[in-house]
Scaffold this motif. Structure first.
Motif, mmCIF file in Angstrom:
data_model
loop_
_atom_site.group_PDB
_atom_site.id
_atom_site.type_symbol
_atom_site.label_atom_id
_atom_site.label_comp_id
_atom_site.label_asym_id
_atom_site.label_seq_id
_atom_site.Cartn_x
_atom_site.Cartn_y
_atom_site.Cartn_z
ATOM 1 N N PHE A 333 36.596 31.533 32.317
ATOM 2 C CA PHE A 333 35.497 31.352 33.260
ATOM 3 C C PHE A 333 35.877 31.851 34.650
ATOM 4 O O PHE A 333 37.022 31.750 35.085
ATOM 5 C CB PHE A 333 35.098 29.875 33.327
ATOM 6 N N ALA A 334 34.868 32.395 35.353
ATOM 7 C CA ALA A 334 35.070 32.860 36.726
ATOM 8 C C ALA A 334 35.302 31.665 37.641
ATOM 9 O O ALA A 334 34.670 30.612 37.489
ATOM 10 C CB ALA A 334 33.853 33.651 37.188
ATOM 11 N N SER A 335 36.215 31.812 38.590
ATOM 12 C CA SER A 335 36.496 30.736 39.539
ATOM 13 C C SER A 335 35.312 30.554 40.482
ATOM 14 O O SER A 335 34.422 31.403 40.574
ATOM 15 C CB SER A 335 37.760 31.058 40.333
ATOM 16 N N GLU A 336 35.333 29.437 41.205
ATOM 17 C CA GLU A 336 34.237 29.126 42.129
ATOM 18 C C GLU A 336 34.088 30.217 43.192
ATOM 19 O O GLU A 336 32.974 30.588 43.567
ATOM 20 C CB GLU A 336 34.515 27.775 42.787
ATOM 21 N N SER A 337 35.207 30.726 43.690
ATOM 22 C CA SER A 337 35.149 31.738 44.743
ATOM 23 C C SER A 337 34.600 33.067 44.229
ATOM 24 O O SER A 337 34.126 33.886 45.020
ATOM 25 C CB SER A 337 36.545 31.957 45.338
ATOM 26 N N TRP A 338 34.659 33.279 42.931
ATOM 27 C CA TRP A 338 34.166 34.536 42.363
ATOM 28 C C TRP A 338 32.688 34.476 42.003
ATOM 29 O O TRP A 338 32.041 35.511 41.896
ATOM 30 C CB TRP A 338 34.981 34.896 41.103
ATOM 31 N N ARG A 339 32.178 33.288 41.815
ATOM 32 C CA ARG A 339 30.786 33.194 41.358
ATOM 33 C C ARG A 339 29.834 33.448 42.513
ATOM 34 O O ARG A 339 30.005 32.922 43.610
ATOM 35 C CB ARG A 339 30.497 31.822 40.746
ATOM 36 N N ALA A 340 28.813 34.258 42.253
ATOM 37 C CA ALA A 340 27.782 34.517 43.250
ATOM 38 C C ALA A 340 26.964 33.254 43.480
ATOM 39 O O ALA A 340 26.948 32.336 42.655
ATOM 40 C CB ALA A 340 26.889 35.660 42.796
ATOM 41 N N ALA A 341 26.272 33.197 44.612
ATOM 42 C CA ALA A 341 25.483 32.018 44.975
ATOM 43 C C ALA A 341 24.456 31.694 43.894
ATOM 44 O O ALA A 341 23.789 32.580 43.364
ATOM 45 C CB ALA A 341 24.784 32.264 46.306
ATOM 46 N N ASP A 342 24.343 30.413 43.563
ATOM 47 C CA ASP A 342 23.339 29.901 42.616
ATOM 48 C C ASP A 342 23.567 30.392 41.185
ATOM 49 O O ASP A 342 22.676 30.262 40.338
ATOM 50 C CB ASP A 342 21.911 30.291 43.057
ATOM 51 N N PHE A 343 24.751 30.966 40.915
ATOM 52 C CA PHE A 343 25.036 31.401 39.549
ATOM 53 C C PHE A 343 25.655 30.247 38.766
ATOM 54 O O PHE A 343 26.532 29.548 39.270
ATOM 55 C CB PHE A 343 26.014 32.592 39.561
ATOM 56 N N PRO A 344 25.232 30.055 37.521
ATOM 57 C CA PRO A 344 25.903 29.066 36.670
ATOM 58 C C PRO A 344 27.270 29.590 36.244
ATOM 59 O O PRO A 344 27.597 30.758 36.449
ATOM 60 C CB PRO A 344 24.957 28.951 35.467
ATOM 61 N N SER A 345 28.077 28.732 35.663
ATOM 62 C CA SER A 345 29.389 29.163 35.184
ATOM 63 C C SER A 345 29.225 30.243 34.118
ATOM 64 O O SER A 345 28.324 30.193 33.283
ATOM 65 C CB SER A 345 30.153 27.973 34.597
ATOM 66 N N HIS A 346 30.105 31.217 34.178
ATOM 67 C CA HIS A 346 30.047 32.299 33.194
ATOM 68 C C HIS A 346 31.449 32.857 33.007
ATOM 69 O O HIS A 346 32.352 32.663 33.826
ATOM 70 C CB HIS A 346 29.100 33.410 33.664
ATOM 71 N N GLY A 347 31.626 33.552 31.888
ATOM 72 C CA GLY A 347 32.927 34.127 31.586
ATOM 73 C C GLY A 347 33.182 35.405 32.374
ATOM 74 O O GLY A 347 32.326 35.904 33.098
ATOM 75 N N LEU A 348 34.387 35.933 32.194
ATOM 76 C CA LEU A 348 34.773 37.172 32.849
ATOM 77 C C LEU A 348 34.712 38.374 31.914
ATOM 78 O O LEU A 348 34.725 39.515 32.374
ATOM 79 C CB LEU A 348 36.198 37.052 33.409
ATOM 80 N N GLY A 349 34.634 38.139 30.582
ATOM 81 C CA GLY A 349 34.622 39.251 29.644
ATOM 82 C C GLY A 349 36.042 39.601 29.211
ATOM 83 O O GLY A 349 36.983 38.856 29.451
ATOM 84 N N PRO A 350 36.239 40.753 28.571
ATOM 85 C CA PRO A 350 35.257 41.829 28.329
ATOM 86 C C PRO A 350 34.331 41.607 27.127
ATOM 87 O O PRO A 350 33.344 42.314 26.989
ATOM 88 C CB PRO A 350 36.149 43.043 28.109
ATOM 89 N N ALA A 351 34.674 40.634 26.280
ATOM 90 C CA ALA A 351 33.846 40.417 25.093
ATOM 91 C C ALA A 351 32.571 39.677 25.465
ATOM 92 O O ALA A 351 32.534 38.891 26.424
ATOM 93 C CB ALA A 351 34.630 39.636 24.058
#
Length: 751
Positions: A333-351
């Protein structure tokens, strides 16, 4: 023979000369002439005839004096001034002698005169409204009509010269018959979900034209440090598309970094706002089809592409499309500092969450020939007409472009009008002022860089400084100056004398100082790599300045979208656009007056001493890596010391010189205005490495490339390449020191 010698000695006084070599710090030779004439007494030698009586001698003396006085009076009464003499003494019948002395005006008088003729904020914003009434991209009738309006306006302002310079360039545009598309496909290459590209007019000029398919990796802003973080997290970008958000760096840098990391395609979504954001992806200068050369109509060059053109496709997407894709990413999962505003938690990929699915991007842009028009107006300098202060603003805009081009164009015309009024009421600028409306700004400041390429061999001799008026209003809170370090003192001087638009009776300087303890680092910023100002300095070696008012918390979300309208720009600042526009004009105008009027150019040529010192302190941490390879930074440190001594020598020379002598003043100004040019590496090609500046540019010759190489693991460092990088940087810096020091015969003695 002896009598002849006596007569000669009596008639000619002797002169004795002595030359003393100075031993002061400046080690300057001084010539001392000791003239001591012999005292010769004339007497009547014996046997030479009758002596003249004293009475007759007095009578003859009175007659001679009367004749001399009468001759002088007659000459004064009857003489006429020479109207056909060249200042150096040659006869020049077609060049009348100008007896008018330049009108001397002090800084207070100039400020009052400028304030008197400057329009108020409402009049300036009416121009902004007019220039951003509709979209006017390069090649459109609306943009050509606007060019004609600006040319006619320059003429109405009675500028000394007005003209248009045109170029034909081939540029990419959306393919109307086959649109760009984005899909999620299964293992059989069948589309399982089409991701809508909401505005089909939004694209990335200079993107590679191809179809790619692979996994998807989220890379935050796409900075080099972001890609390094992914490597540390063992997430492989190679062979996958990347998705990243706009902001922090230019689109061109994002795509350049992605390609360097092995990505096969790039998707860019807005950090703020919903709609996709327009942006070109050429990480170079000028027309990429003629890199390093101008696209003038009468020139023909072989077809070759710029090294800054990407080999991978890129496409802007909307925030909605980005959320759809990010929600399907697997992996950590992307860290808090990497997530754009108002985005829910999401993975980094590549899959993707469905392992059989991949993302497919197809870009189908086509190239079309377009004519661009740069519009010029000039005010000729009184004393140094051959030295130019260039001020320019982008005219074209993919959308309405209120912030992108409207404010800059309105400010440009207001400055031209005000300066012209000042000239007709006593202001006599020393240097020529050139006002330019640039075309092709949306394609990487192509109008400005084509002009630079066309006159590259002479601009370092002519252009003293450049001021960019691109995007000067993106908010109303913070003031940011992006400039060559040479402008630091000038910026301080100007912002102390202009009220902040949010706080009347308080200068911009005081407002920013109270607001932040670290205010200077927030106000002074390096030049943007996607600006015309950057091209002037990093490509042509001309000191450049740009500035803007920005929002404190969020950037202007409508920039490079079709919502960049006058209404939205004014609304986001709570209807304070008139006051901010007035502050912009005041800052630009006062800076322009000082640059064009001051006897000695107000550029701090010593500023690079501190910049170089900081860089060398950072390099010192890699000293151990060099020792194991038998290398040292000793010569680089020496070159920096030579540069420091050269600047101090120049400062002392200016302090102790006669600044009423115009030749002396111009001699110093030429050396000062070329400081940035001295930092252009003479050892690399402008075609292969257009940004040759060793501190700001890009390529093996730069400090940035040297630092990146030293950060690699010991076994990955290439000794031969490292030696070359140190040599390129060292000798460019040594050359800058030599050039700033003075004449060739003084260099060795100085160091």
């Amino acid at each position: 023979m002896e009598s002849v010698r006596k007569i000669f000695n009596a008639a000619m006084p002797s002169q004795s000369y002595s030359i003393y070599r100075g031993v002061e710090e400046e080690d300057e030779a001084e010539l001392h002439i000791d003239e001591t004439p012999h005292v010769v007494q004339r007497t009547n030698p014996k046997g030479s005839g009758c002596p003249i009586s004293p009475q007759y001698q007095k009578f003859i003396f009175i007659i001679c004096v009367a004749m001399i006085v009468a001759f002088i009076l007659g000459f004064v009464v009857t003489r006429h001034p020479c109207t056909s003499c060249d200042p150096i003494g040659d006869y020049a019948p077609d060049e009348p002698f100008d007896q008018d002395e330049p009108i001397r005006m002090d800084w207070a008088e100039l400020k009052d005169l400028f304030t008197k003729y400057l329009s108020d904020g409402q009049e300036i914003t009416e121009k902004i409204r007019k220039f951003s009434a509709s979209s006017h991209p390069l090649g459109s009738k609306q943009n050509d009509d606007l060019a004609s309006i600006i040319l006619q306006t320059f003429k109405e302002y009675n500028l000394d010269q007005t003209f248009v310079e045109s170029h034909f360039v081939e540029l990419p545009f959306p393919n109307r018959s086959q649109r760009n598309n984005l899909n999620i496909v299964d293992s059989s290459n069948t589309s399982v979900k089409q991701i809508p590209i909401e505005d089909e007019d939004v694209y990335c000029p200079y993107s590679a034209i191809r179809r790619v398919k692979g996994g998807l990796v989220y890379v935050n802003y796409g900075r080099q440090e972001d890609f390094k973080d992914l490597t540390a997290w063992k997430i492989n970008v190679s062979g996958a598309l990347v998705i990243l958000r706009a902001g922090k760096i230019s689109f061109a840098e994002k795509v350049y970094n992605a390609q360097g990391a092995g990505a096969i395609g790039v998707l860019i979504f807005p950090e703020y706002g919903e709609k996709p954001v327009y942006g070109h992806v050429h990480f170079g200068t000028g027309d990429p089809n003629t890199p390093g050369f101008p696209s003038f109509n009468h020139t023909q060059f072989p077809s070759f592409r710029s090294s800054g053109l990407p080999d991978i496709p890129a496409q802007p997407i909307s925030l909605t499309a980005a959320k759809t894709l990010l929600q399907r990413l697997a992996g950590p999962f992307a860290s808090e500092s990497w997530r754009a505003a108002d985005f829910p938690s999401h993975g980094l990929g590549p899959a993707l969450s469905d392992r059989d699915h991949q993302v497919q991007l197809e870009v189908t842009n086509i190239r079309q020939s377009k004519e661009l028009h740069n519009v010029f107006g000039t005010i000729t300098g009184r004393v140094e007409p051959e030295h130019y202060i260039v001020v320019g603003a982008q005219r074209d805009s993919w959308g309405p472009g209120a912030a992108k081009s409207g404010v800059g164009t309105a400010t440009l015309l207001e400055l031209a009008r005000t300066m012209s009024m000042m000239v007709h009421n006593g202001f006599q600028p020393r240097r020529t002022i050139i006002f330019v409306s640039w075309d092709g700004g949306d394609f990487g400041s192509i109008g400005a860089t084509e002009w630079l390429e066309g006159y590259l061999s002479m601009l370092h001799l002519k252009a003293a400084t450049y001021m960019s008026l691109d995007t000067p209003v993106l908010g109303d809170d913070n003031f940011i100056a992006k400039a060559s370090p040479l402008f630091n003192n000038l910026i301080d001087t100007i912002i102390k004398q202009v009220d902040h638009p949010l706080q009347s009776k308080q200068s911009i300087y005081d407002y920013m100082k109270v607001k932040s303890t670290n205010w200077r680092s927030e106000v002074m910023a390096p030049l943007r790599k996607d600006s015309s100002a950057f091209a002037f300095t990093a490509f042509a070696g001309v000191p450049a300045l740009e500035f803007s008012f920005v929002e404190n918390l969020k950037p202007y979300k409508f920039l490079d979208t079709k919502d960049d309208t006058y209404q939205n720009l004014n609304s986001i600042m709570n209807n304070r656009l008139p006051s901010v526009a007035l502050s912009v004009a005041q800052v630009a105008g006062l800076a322009l007056i000082k640059l064009s009027h001051d006897h000695i150019l107000p550029l701090d040529y010593t500023a690079y001493n501190e910049v170089l010192l900081k860089h060398l302190v950072n390099l010192q941490t890699y000293q151990d890596k060099l020792k194991t390879r038998g290398l040292t930074f000793e010569w680089l440190y020496s070159a920096r010391g030579d540069y420091n001594r050269a600047t101090q020598r120049l400062r002392k020379a200016i302090t102790h010189s006669d600044l009423h002598n115009e030749k002396v003043i111009q001699f110093f100004n030429v050396r000062i205005m070329r400081v940035e040019f001295y930092f252009l590496s003479q050892y690399v090609s402008a075609i292969d490495f257009p940004y040759r500046h060793i501190l700001l540019g890009r390529g093996e010759h730069t400090l940035e490339a040297l630092m990146e190489h030293l950060t690699e693991d010991q076994e990955d460092i290439d000794d031969s390449r490292l030696r070359k990088q140190i040599a390129l940087f060292t000798w460019t810096l040594e050359g800058a020191a030599n050039a700033l020091s003075g004449e060739v015969w003084e260099v060795q003695r100085s160091f």
